[in-house]
Every structure is written in structure tokens, then in C-alpha cells.
Design a protein around this motif. Structure first.
Motif, PDB file in Angstrom:
ATOM      1  N   ILE A 100      48.294  26.753  26.505  1.00 32.53           N
ATOM      2  CA  ILE A 100      47.071  27.374  27.071  1.00 32.53           C
ATOM      3  C   ILE A 100      47.671  28.909  27.367  1.00 32.53           C
ATOM      4  CG2 ILE A 100      45.712  27.660  29.222  1.00 32.53           C
ATOM      5  CD1 ILE A 100      45.481  24.513  29.237  1.00 32.53           C
ATOM      6  N   GLY A 101      46.551  29.984  27.135  1.00 30.55           N
ATOM      7  CA  GLY A 101      46.744  31.127  27.465  1.00 30.55           C
ATOM      8  C   GLY A 101      45.801  31.765  28.481  1.00 30.55           C
ATOM      9  N   LEU A 102      45.997  32.592  29.404  1.00 27.88           N
ATOM     10  CA  LEU A 102      44.892  33.060  30.364  1.00 27.88           C
ATOM     11  C   LEU A 102      44.846  34.475  30.476  1.00 27.88           C
ATOM     12  CD1 LEU A 102      45.951  33.762  33.180  1.00 27.88           C
ATOM     13  CD2 LEU A 102      46.767  31.466  33.335  1.00 27.88           C
ATOM     14  N   THR A 103      43.637  34.654  30.841  1.00 29.53           N
ATOM     15  CA  THR A 103      43.449  36.178  31.115  1.00 29.53           C
ATOM     16  C   THR A 103      42.296  36.321  32.139  1.00 29.53           C
ATOM     17  OG1 THR A 103      42.638  38.247  30.044  1.00 29.53           O
ATOM     18  CG2 THR A 103      41.366  36.170  29.136  1.00 29.53           C
ATOM     19  N   ASN A 104      42.238  37.619  32.832  1.00 32.49           N
ATOM     20  CA  ASN A 104      41.464  37.449  34.047  1.00 32.49           C
ATOM     21  C   ASN A 104      41.141  38.847  34.608  1.00 32.49           C
ATOM     22  OD1 ASN A 104      44.504  37.846  34.407  1.00 32.49           O
ATOM     23  ND2 ASN A 104      43.889  38.902  36.175  1.00 32.49           N
ATOM     24  N   GLN A 105      40.014  39.124  35.496  1.00 29.63           N
ATOM     25  CA  GLN A 105      39.647  40.210  35.931  1.00 29.63           C
ATOM     26  C   GLN A 105      40.979  40.710  36.605  1.00 29.63           C
ATOM     27  OE1 GLN A 105      37.534  39.993  39.692  1.00 29.63           O
ATOM     28  NE2 GLN A 105      37.335  37.722  39.854  1.00 29.63           N
ATOM     29  N   ARG A 106      41.172  41.950  36.489  1.00 28.22           N
ATOM     30  CA  ARG A 106      42.400  42.647  36.880  1.00 28.22           C
ATOM     31  C   ARG A 106      42.020  43.195  38.357  1.00 28.22           C
ATOM     32  NH1 ARG A 106      43.311  47.205  32.783  1.00 28.22           N
ATOM     33  NH2 ARG A 106      41.143  47.267  33.467  1.00 28.22           N
ATOM     34  N   GLU A 107      43.115  43.641  39.147  1.00 24.13           N
ATOM     35  CA  GLU A 107      43.312  44.316  40.392  1.00 24.13           C
ATOM     36  C   GLU A 107      42.458  43.452  41.956  1.00 24.13           C
ATOM     37  OE1 GLU A 107      42.591  47.107  37.043  1.00 24.13           O
ATOM     38  OE2 GLU A 107      41.141  45.908  37.998  1.00 24.13           O
ATOM     39  N   THR A 108      41.628  42.768  41.515  1.00 22.42           N
ATOM     40  CA  THR A 108      41.146  41.684  42.474  1.00 22.42           C
ATOM     41  C   THR A 108      42.285  40.746  43.086  1.00 22.42           C
ATOM     42  OG1 THR A 108      39.087  41.288  41.278  1.00 22.42           O
ATOM     43  CG2 THR A 108      39.720  39.710  42.982  1.00 22.42           C
ATOM     44  N   THR A 109      42.248  41.081  44.568  1.00 26.55           N
ATOM     45  CA  THR A 109      43.496  40.864  45.111  1.00 26.55           C
ATOM     46  C   THR A 109      43.299  39.366  46.112  1.00 26.55           C
ATOM     47  OG1 THR A 109      44.126  43.219  45.347  1.00 26.55           O
ATOM     48  CG2 THR A 109      44.839  41.809  47.107  1.00 26.55           C
ATOM     49  N   VAL A 110      44.298  38.596  46.051  1.00 27.66           N
ATOM     50  CA  VAL A 110      44.313  37.550  47.251  1.00 27.66           C
ATOM     51  C   VAL A 110      45.572  37.203  47.851  1.00 27.66           C
ATOM     52  CG1 VAL A 110      44.038  34.884  47.043  1.00 27.66           C
ATOM     53  CG2 VAL A 110      43.039  36.318  45.061  1.00 27.66           C
ATOM     54  N   ILE A 111      45.403  36.987  49.132  1.00 30.82           N
ATOM     55  CA  ILE A 111      46.659  36.659  49.760  1.00 30.82           C
ATOM     56  C   ILE A 111      46.325  35.426  50.488  1.00 30.82           C
ATOM     57  CG2 ILE A 111      48.214  37.402  51.752  1.00 30.82           C
ATOM     58  CD1 ILE A 111      47.821  39.931  51.127  1.00 30.82           C
ATOM     59  N   TRP A 112      47.579  34.459  50.145  1.00 33.93           N
ATOM     60  CA  TRP A 112      47.495  33.095  50.655  1.00 33.93           C
ATOM     61  C   TRP A 112      48.429  32.619  51.298  1.00 33.93           C
ATOM     62  CZ3 TRP A 112      48.216  34.638  45.569  1.00 33.93           C
ATOM     63  CH2 TRP A 112      49.132  33.820  44.827  1.00 33.93           C
ATOM     64  N   SER A 113      48.406  31.483  51.904  1.00 33.25           N
ATOM     65  CA  SER A 113      49.439  30.945  52.759  1.00 33.25           C
ATOM     66  C   SER A 113      50.309  29.827  51.800  1.00 33.25           C
ATOM     67  CB  SER A 113      49.000  29.762  53.788  1.00 33.25           C
ATOM     68  OG  SER A 113      49.735  28.946  54.344  1.00 33.25           O
ATOM     69  N   ARG A 114      51.659  30.234  51.813  1.00 32.78           N
ATOM     70  CA  ARG A 114      52.860  29.605  51.054  1.00 32.78           C
ATOM     71  C   ARG A 114      52.798  28.024  51.563  1.00 32.78           C
ATOM     72  NH1 ARG A 114      57.250  31.713  48.911  1.00 32.78           N
ATOM     73  NH2 ARG A 114      56.670  33.866  49.978  1.00 32.78           N
ATOM     74  N   SER A 115      52.334  27.901  52.943  1.00 35.68           N
ATOM     75  CA  SER A 115      52.574  26.283  53.231  1.00 35.68           C
ATOM     76  C   SER A 115      51.229  25.508  53.006  1.00 35.68           C
ATOM     77  CB  SER A 115      52.798  26.463  54.965  1.00 35.68           C
ATOM     78  OG  SER A 115      52.127  27.038  55.625  1.00 35.68           O
ATOM     79  N   THR A 116      50.327  26.205  53.210  1.00 33.77           N
ATOM     80  CA  THR A 116      48.934  25.408  53.078  1.00 33.77           C
ATOM     81  C   THR A 116      48.397  25.469  51.811  1.00 33.77           C
ATOM     82  OG1 THR A 116      47.376  27.168  53.832  1.00 33.77           O
ATOM     83  CG2 THR A 116      48.589  25.701  55.521  1.00 33.77           C
TER      84      THR A 116
END
Length: 531
Positions: free
Chosen positions: A84-100
Motif C-alpha cells: 500500500i502507498g499513501l498520499t495526503n493533504q500537506r501542511e495540515t497539522t495534528v498534535i496528539w497524545s502518545r499515551s492515549t
């Protein structure tokens, strides 16, 4: 790509308004696909957000439904899917929790303009002004790029700031968010019931759009991180566009299948269009994005363009670079005409409506909804529609909207010509520059003809306009050796195309371009207009 046993390559195409999963056969022909739109959030004027968990759910549905469709059509994808290859909208920013594993805030979308105050502060305080980081990353200080979105989150969202301090925060663009979840997230098990954790990685093309990566070394740049106050600990590892990244974890459709390709959407489209050095493509989606392959040369723009990665097709492969012109609003202007104004009911209606008139009747529409990107870079610009008279009707407005897309692309290509020069652009045997086009809006024949007329050069549309997903599939197939670059370029270039030749003369083009430039100038310094 002929002969041998049947096999399949899957491609995830995660865009700004929808997610899609396409399955390709060994000839790189699509045999099944599924697409799901997801919610756009506009909390304030100029703000655009996505729910990262909704994106994951749309991905899950697309994978399962496309597999069902392929199976129903008689294809044994379960046994034959190799990668599988993947491609995506760029620059869009996510910050998430490593633990949850949960997002700490909605994803801030690439076109979101909330960081304009931070941009102005940096431009004022840094010795290099707007171009302070250009020598390292090729990008000006702009609301467009991920670094500014990270800074906004650190300055305005307590839970993000606390998670960064405690070491629990993880940053990623959408490719990173998808790969981390697909490969296990904060905890999953493999087929042998052994625990696995998600992989925190990004590819070099997506990393190039953060404003934090050195284009020469393809590593995070410490001086930039220090200047912006962004800790390196939250950033993912940078990898190439074509290599064995990880394996899809249990709990997902297609568990056990390797992920072997990853590119930002515009870089994937350039690969899908098989653009060699000196060749350019324009993708018409929510925005429009024009890239010119400059080969192994890093070309610095002096005309408002971005220097970026084209692709790096393997850990030891050479890096190809590109000049890019990014346009924030293209197909989104048609959506606005449909959803915001109600002038059309479906996006496809705009072509018929615009063809009711011979021209725009002197109406010029500039869709600077959240400012203007290349080559202007004006975050104080706002949209205008000028030249309206009692003669003006819906057809003129519709045609002006289509023309606005093409005028913007034309501005970028003019800058590209100045930066790359005659030697940097590939020409046909009769001396013509060809523009390769792709993306959903290119089904509009009138739009493509207008583009050729304004450009004064042929516009070439491939038989398969979804070249973004195709490029991700190519990268995945190359990594596992089912295709070679020679095979891809030799077979792909034989595909059927539609060519739109210019019908207007040089005098008409010049006059209309001058009128468009006058309209663009009217958009400046309008951001603080009171309601």
C-alpha cells in the motif's frame, strides 16, 4: 508491466475534503475504489479544521468498501495485494497524545490563516524578514506551513503545551497521523499476538512543507527549531518516498500488508504524471498546485515560488527537487458558488452555466478568501468580484470563477518561466511547453480550454486524472520491486491523453492578463474590513 502473475497495489489518497482508497492491478490500472467526504469545520473567519479521528474513520470505510468492490468484481485482492502507498493533504497539522492516541486539538488545515499574527511577528523580529528561512527550507514565512501552526498550538492550547512539557505530545502532518495509527497507534498486536506500537515517521516531501527541514540534508534543522521554539522530540523521523515503512496492524482492513510508499499529494501527482526534469504539472483540486521538476538542482525563486522536494524514490536514491506555485482557492471557489451562494446545485453544473455566455462580460473574480498564495503571498488580501454591470448574469459570474482558477495558474507559470529560464523547461520538437494537468476539476473541458487560451501553450490531460493516487501506488510498487522506474515511464507515457490547444492570440492574452492583474491589486489590504 505485462506478463507474470496477477498482483495488486493499494493507494490511500487522503485529501482536503475527502478520503479515497484505490486498488490498482499489475498494469497500474484502477480496478476498484471508494471515496468518503468528511466534515469541514470553520470555527472563525479564516480558520479551517478537520477532526483527525473522522479522517481515520473515513480511511477505514474506504479500505473496506474498495476491497468489497474488488472482490465483487472477481478480483482476488486478499491473496494478491502486495503493498500500500499513501498520499495526503500537506501542511495540515495534528498534535496528539502518545499515551492515549487521541488528538489534543483538531487538525489545523493547510489553508487556515489564524497564524497571521505570528507570521507578522516573525517577519518583524527575524533579521531575514519573510525570507529568513528560505536558504534552508526553501519556504517563506507564511500561514501555509506547519511550523506556524505548531507555534499557534503551543501558544494558545494549554493541553498541547502541557503534553509537550511532559513528553506526551507527538506532532505529525496527516501522513504521520495515518501511518502511526495504521501501524499500531499507542498499542496493538500483530498476527502473532505480539504487542506493537505505531511508527512515528514522515516522508521527505511532507517534511519539506513544515518549514523545519533542511532541503540539502533532509534532516530537521536545529537552528530553525530553536528560532521558533519547537522541540525536536515531538517530530517524526524523516524517511524516503519509496521504502518498506511498516505493516498494517490488526484491527484494520488489510492487516499484515506492508506500507511501502508515502508522498505529499502534489509530489505524488508529479510522479503519477511521470514528470521528468524540466516538465511541469498542475493539479486542480480544492486549491491548485503547479510543480516543475528541476532534477538534482535546488533552484531558488526570486519570483514568489517555493523550492521543494519532487521525490526521493528510495533510501539511497538521489533526491529530485522542484519549483512550486501553490494556489489556495481553485475548486474551492466552485464549491463556494454551490454551497455559499446557491448559484449552482452541483459542481459539474458550472461548465454548462459558463458556456451560456461567450466571455465573462468584463467581470473578474479573485478568490482571495483567506489571502493569496503564490506568487503574491498577501495574507491581507480578500476576495473581490469587479466589473459588474446591469448586463452581468449568472453565466458571467460562473465563467469569471473558472477564469480565476486559470489566471492564478498562469501567474505561477509566468513566475516559473522567469525562475527556471528557457534551459529549465522541457519543450516539444516544435518548441512548445506542455502543461500536464490532473485532479477532479480537469473533467471540465471549458476550464481546460480557458487554461490553454490564457497560457498560450497546449494543456495535456491524461486518461486517468487521479494521478495523485497513482503516484503513491507507483512509489509503493517500486519499493517492493514489482515495477521498475523504466517500466513505469515507458508504459505510462503511452497512455491516451486529451490535448487542449490555445485558440486565442497573443494580443488577447496580454490584454486579459493586464485586466486580471488590476483585479488582483484591488484585493490587497482588505483583511481588517469591519463587518
Amino acid at each position: 508491466m505485462s506478463g507474470g502473475e496477477e498482483f495488486f497495489i493499494g493507494s490511500i489518497d487522503q485529501g482536503t475534503t475527502s478520503t479515497r482508497f484505490i486498488i490498482y492491478d499489475r498494469h497500474a490500472r484502477p480496478i476498484a475504489s471508494h471515496q468518503v467526504e468528511f466534515t469541514q469545520f470553520y470555527p472563525e473567519a479564516g480558520w479551517v479544521e478537520h477532526d483527525p479521528t473522522e479522517i481515520l474513520q473515513s480511511l477505514r470505510v474506504c479500505m473496506a468498501k474498495a476491497l468489497d468492490k474488488a472482490t465483487a468484481a472477481g478480483h482476488n485482492v486478499d491473496a494478491g495485494l502486495r503493498a500500500i502507498g499513501l498520499t495526503n493533504q500537506r501542511e495540515t497539522t495534528v498534535i496528539w497524545s502518545r499515551s492515549t492516541g487521541l488528538p489534543l486539538y483538531n487538525a489545523i488545515v493547510w489553508m487556515d490563516a489564524r497564524t497571521s499574527t505570528i507570521c507578522h511577528r516573525l517577519v518583524r523580529d527575524l533579521p531575514g524578514g519573510r525570507d529568513h528561512f528560505v536558504p534552508t527550507c526553501g519556504l517563506p514565512i507564511s500561514t501555509y506551513f506547519s511550523a506556524l501552526k505548531i507555534m499557534w498550538l503551543l501558544e494558545n492550547v494549554d493541553v498541547v503545551r502541557d503534553a509537550v512539557r511532559s513528553g506526551d505530545a507527538m506532532f505529525g502532518t496527516i501522513d504521520t497521523w495515518m501511518i502511526w495509527n495504521l501501524t499500531g497507534g499507542c498499542g496493538a498486536v500483530d498476527r502473532e499476538e505480539k504487542p506493537v506500537l505505531g511508527l512515528h515517521v514522515t516522508d521527505c516531501s511532507n517534511a519539506a512543507r513544515t518549514m523545519l527541514m533542511d532541503l540539502r540534508t533532509l534532516d530537521w534543522d536545529r537552528p530553525t527549531l530553536d528560532a521558533l521554539g519547537i522541540p525536536i522530540e515531538i517530530l517524526p523521523k524523516i524517511i524516503s518516498n519509496s521504502e518498506k515503512i511498516g505493516v498494517i496492524a490488526n484491527g484494520w482492513p488489510l492487516a499484515g500488508i506492508p506500507i511501502t510508499g508515502c508522498l505529499g499529494d502534489q509530489h505524488a501527482a508529479m510522479l503519477g504524471q511521470l514528470c521528468r526534469k524540466g516538465e511541469a504539472k498542475s493539479t486542480y483540486g480544492t486549491g491548485a498546485f503547479i510543480l516543475l521538476n528541476t532534477g538534482d538542482e535546488i533552484v531558488r525563486s526570486s519570483h514568489g515560488l517555493l523550492t521543494t522536494i519532487a521525490h526521493k524514490l528510495g533510501p539511497e536514491a538521489p533526491t529530485s527537487y522542484a519549483l512550486e506555485g501553490s494556489i489556495a482557492i481553485a475548486g474551492a471557489a466552485v464549491q463556494w458558488l454551490r454551497d455559499g451562494m446557491g448559484i449552482i446545485h452541483t459542481a459539474s453544473e458550472i461548465e454548462d452555466l459558463a458556456e451560456l455566455v461567450e466571455n465573462s462580460g468584463g467581470v473578474y473574480f479573485v478568490p482571495a478568501f483567506n489571502g493569496l498564495f503564490a506568487p503574491w503571498w498577501r495574507d491581507d488580501a480578500r476576495g473581490v468580484c469587479i466589473g459588474i454591470t446591469r448586463f452581468t448574469n449568472k453565466g458571467h459570474i460562473a465563467r469569471a470563477v473558472l477564469e480565476s482558477i486559470c489566471f492564478q495558474v498562469n501567474d505561477v507559470l509566468a513566475s516559473m518561466h522567469k525562475d527556471a529560464g528557457e534551459r529549465g523547461e522541457a519543450k516539444t520538437q516544435v518548441g512548445e511547453f506542455l502543461l500536464r494537468v490532473d485532479g477532479g476539476a480537469t473533467v471540465n473541458n471549458l476550464l481546460m480550454q480557458i487554461q490553454a487560451d490564457l497560457l498560450g501553450s497546449p494543456v495535456v490531460r491524461p486518461a486517468d486524472i487521479e494521478t495523485t493516487a497513482l503516484g503513491a501506488a507507483y512509489a509503493a510498487g517500486l519499493a517492493i520491486g514489482v515495477w521498475t522506474e523504466e517500466q513505469i515511464y515507458s508504459v505510462g507515457n503511452k497512455e491516451k491523453t486529451t490535448v487542449f490547444h490555445p485558440k486565442s492570440d497573443e494580443a488577447q492574452r496580454k490584454k486579459r492578463s493586464e485586466s486580471w492583474s488590476k483585479a488582483v491589486s484591488r484585493t490587497f489590504d482588505l483583511a481588517d474590513l469591519s463587518l
